[in-house]
Design a protein around this motif. Structure first.
Motif, PDB file in Angstrom:
ATOM      1  N   UNK A  16       0.854  -1.185   0.000  1.00  0.00           N
ATOM      2  CA  UNK A  16       0.000   0.000   0.000  1.00  0.00           C
ATOM      3  C   UNK A  16       0.886   1.228   0.000  1.00  0.00           C
ATOM      4  N   UNK A  17       0.343   2.314  -0.495  1.00  0.00           N
ATOM      5  CA  UNK A  17       1.109   3.563  -0.582  1.00  0.00           C
ATOM      6  C   UNK A  17       0.258   4.715  -0.061  1.00  0.00           C
ATOM      7  N   UNK A  18       0.873   5.550   0.769  1.00  0.00           N
ATOM      8  CA  UNK A  18       0.254   6.775   1.243  1.00  0.00           C
ATOM      9  C   UNK A  18       1.073   7.954   0.722  1.00  0.00           C
ATOM     10  N   UNK A  19       0.405   8.876   0.072  1.00  0.00           N
ATOM     11  CA  UNK A  19       1.056  10.097  -0.397  1.00  0.00           C
ATOM     12  C   UNK A  19       0.383  11.266   0.303  1.00  0.00           C
ATOM     13  N   UNK A  31       5.563  17.298   1.286  1.00  0.00           N
ATOM     14  CA  UNK A  31       4.922  16.051   0.890  1.00  0.00           C
ATOM     15  C   UNK A  31       5.703  14.880   1.473  1.00  0.00           C
ATOM     16  N   UNK A  32       5.035  13.763   1.604  1.00  0.00           N
ATOM     17  CA  UNK A  32       5.671  12.566   2.160  1.00  0.00           C
ATOM     18  C   UNK A  32       5.022  11.339   1.544  1.00  0.00           C
ATOM     19  N   UNK A  33       5.846  10.383   1.136  1.00  0.00           N
ATOM     20  CA  UNK A  33       5.364   9.123   0.580  1.00  0.00           C
ATOM     21  C   UNK A  33       5.768   7.996   1.525  1.00  0.00           C
ATOM     22  N   UNK A  34       4.792   7.189   1.913  1.00  0.00           N
ATOM     23  CA  UNK A  34       5.051   6.027   2.759  1.00  0.00           C
ATOM     24  C   UNK A  34       4.558   4.781   2.031  1.00  0.00           C
ATOM     25  N   UNK A  35       5.444   3.819   1.845  1.00  0.00           N
ATOM     26  CA  UNK A  35       5.108   2.556   1.186  1.00  0.00           C
ATOM     27  C   UNK A  35       5.193   1.441   2.221  1.00  0.00           C
ATOM     28  N   UNK A  36       4.136   0.628   2.288  1.00  0.00           N
ATOM     29  CA  UNK A  36       4.104  -0.508   3.207  1.00  0.00           C
ATOM     30  C   UNK A  36       4.011  -1.794   2.405  1.00  0.00           C
ATOM     31  N   UNK A  37       4.918  -2.726   2.681  1.00  0.00           N
ATOM     32  CA  UNK A  37       4.902  -4.046   2.067  1.00  0.00           C
ATOM     33  C   UNK A  37       4.491  -5.078   3.105  1.00  0.00           C
ATOM     34  N   UNK A  38       3.740  -6.096   2.666  1.00  0.00           N
ATOM     35  CA  UNK A  38       3.194  -7.099   3.568  1.00  0.00           C
ATOM     36  C   UNK A  38       3.789  -8.462   3.225  1.00  0.00           C
ATOM     37  N   UNK A  39       4.263  -9.179   4.253  1.00  0.00           N
ATOM     38  CA  UNK A  39       4.857 -10.491   4.060  1.00  0.00           C
ATOM     39  C   UNK A  39       4.029 -11.546   4.788  1.00  0.00           C
ATOM     40  N   UNK A  40       3.880 -12.731   4.164  1.00  0.00           N
ATOM     41  CA  UNK A  40       3.058 -13.806   4.695  1.00  0.00           C
ATOM     42  C   UNK A  40       3.891 -15.069   4.845  1.00  0.00           C
ATOM     43  N   UNK A  49       4.700  -6.347   8.459  1.00  0.00           N
ATOM     44  CA  UNK A  49       4.440  -5.143   7.680  1.00  0.00           C
ATOM     45  C   UNK A  49       5.702  -4.286   7.733  1.00  0.00           C
ATOM     46  N   UNK A  50       6.184  -3.884   6.568  1.00  0.00           N
ATOM     47  CA  UNK A  50       7.409  -3.083   6.476  1.00  0.00           C
ATOM     48  C   UNK A  50       7.040  -1.750   5.841  1.00  0.00           C
ATOM     49  N   UNK A  51       7.126  -0.673   6.616  1.00  0.00           N
ATOM     50  CA  UNK A  51       6.723   0.654   6.148  1.00  0.00           C
ATOM     51  C   UNK A  51       7.931   1.581   6.129  1.00  0.00           C
ATOM     52  N   UNK A  55      11.536  10.139   3.923  1.00  0.00           N
ATOM     53  CA  UNK A  55      12.499  10.895   4.713  1.00  0.00           C
ATOM     54  C   UNK A  55      13.186  10.034   5.768  1.00  0.00           C
ATOM     55  N   UNK A  56      12.830   8.740   5.855  1.00  0.00           N
ATOM     56  CA  UNK A  56      13.416   7.854   6.858  1.00  0.00           C
ATOM     57  C   UNK A  56      14.507   6.993   6.239  1.00  0.00           C
ATOM     58  N   UNK A  57      15.553   6.750   7.017  1.00  0.00           N
ATOM     59  CA  UNK A  57      16.645   5.903   6.546  1.00  0.00           C
ATOM     60  C   UNK A  57      16.308   4.428   6.698  1.00  0.00           C
ATOM     61  N   UNK A  58      15.566   4.090   7.743  1.00  0.00           N
ATOM     62  CA  UNK A  58      15.207   2.697   7.995  1.00  0.00           C
ATOM     63  C   UNK A  58      13.691   2.578   8.102  1.00  0.00           C
ATOM     64  N   UNK A  59      13.127   1.418   7.802  1.00  0.00           N
ATOM     65  CA  UNK A  59      11.671   1.253   7.864  1.00  0.00           C
ATOM     66  C   UNK A  59      11.190   1.007   9.286  1.00  0.00           C
TER      67      UNK A  59
END
Length: 282
Positions: A16-19, A31-40, A49-51, A55-59
């Motif tokens: 998912x992506x939040x802009x 503005x800020x973009x946050x991308x979240x990846x989901x692992x099963x 969940x990895x978000x 502007x962040x160096x680490x998730x």
């Protein structure tokens, strides 16, 4: 304003992506973009969940732990700074999963500082609260809040009529003394699942109040007032979903207005938030 988008693989949410945009005088100033990846896992259970924001160096992470029956037993949230900001533990009762332990590390907000700057400051509060829940016959009978030294600081005791909560007593701890702060009462005359409520202090003054309005059985408006009128919310609903919120914090002289829209499948599509300073909070 925040816009949302989603990517699915069959019935599994992959990402998912939040802009988010900050707009002042009609111009985008941030503005800020946050991308979240989901692992099963191999059984299709959500494990991670990895978000990551631009502007962040680490998730930041959300981790899920299950028992041998594939039932969720705990959930962890770890910030990009490596702080465990949330830890939930669960047990299962005949009517479903319930939280039995919760540890929260909250963001520190300085009300003497500009609100936007304070929210951008990623300091976390030094007070780490732990909540423990006690159950009897599947009903939560009490919730006790502890400080970072495991001392009890607050407690809520619940009374029921059959399986519906009728009264909640809020207690604070001062050294070895217990002090009842307020008692909250619930009214189910409009709805069996979304009751009105109000709370009174020991002087019978109203501390909190919640009034729901319905169209047939569908909630359309929730009006809430807390802490003797210092905080207030009006939440608007359509087809069972929140579509708007007006929130006022008199302590911070702050007002926020939000609106929400959804995709046809019910996923959140867009939120718009307007912040303004209250000039007169009397």
């Amino acid at each position: 304003m925040t816009k949302y988008s989603y990517k699915y693989d069959l019935d599994k949410l992959e990402s998912s992506k939040e802009i988010s945009y900050t707009i002042m005088f009609g111009q985008i100033v941030d503005s800020m973009i946050t991308v979240t990846n989901y692992e099963y896992d191999n059984d299709g259970l959500l494990k991670k969940e990895i978000s990551k924001s631009d502007f962040e160096e680490t998730p930041s992470l959300v981790l899920y732990d299950y028992n041998s029956n594939d039932s969720l037993m705990s959930k962890f949230k770890i910030s990009s700074e490596g702080d465990t900001t949330l830890w939930d533990k669960y047990e299962y009762f005949p009517d479903g999963k319930k939280t039995v332990f919760q540890r929260i590390l909250t963001r520190k907000i300085d009300f003497n500082q500009d609100f936007v700057k304070s929210m951008a400051d990623k300091k976390l509060d030094t007070i780490q609260t732990v909540n423990e829940y006690k159950y009897e016959n599947g009903l939560c009978k009490s919730m006790t809040e502890f400080d970072s030294r495991a001392n009890p600081i607050n407690k809520v005791e619940y009374d029921y009529d059959n399986d519906r909560i009728q009264k909640a007593t809020f207690i604070s701890f001062h050294s070895s003394m217990e002090l009842t702060e307020k008692i909250m009462y619930y009214n189910y005359s409009k709805s069996k699942t979304q009751p009105d409520f109000y709370s009174l202090d020991l002087n019978k003054d109203t501390v909190d109040l919640c009034i729901n309005e319905f169209d047939n059985q569908d909630i359309v408006l929730k009006t809430e007032v807390f802490n003797y009128g210092q905080f207030g919310n009006k939440t608007f609903y359509e087809n069972g979903k929140e579509i708007g919120l007006i929130s006022i914090d008199k302590n911070a002289s702050f007002k926020m207005t939000e609106s929400y829209s959804y995709f046809e499948n019910g996923d959140l599509k867009e939120t718009k938030s307007y912040h303004e300073e209250l000039k007169n909070t009397l």
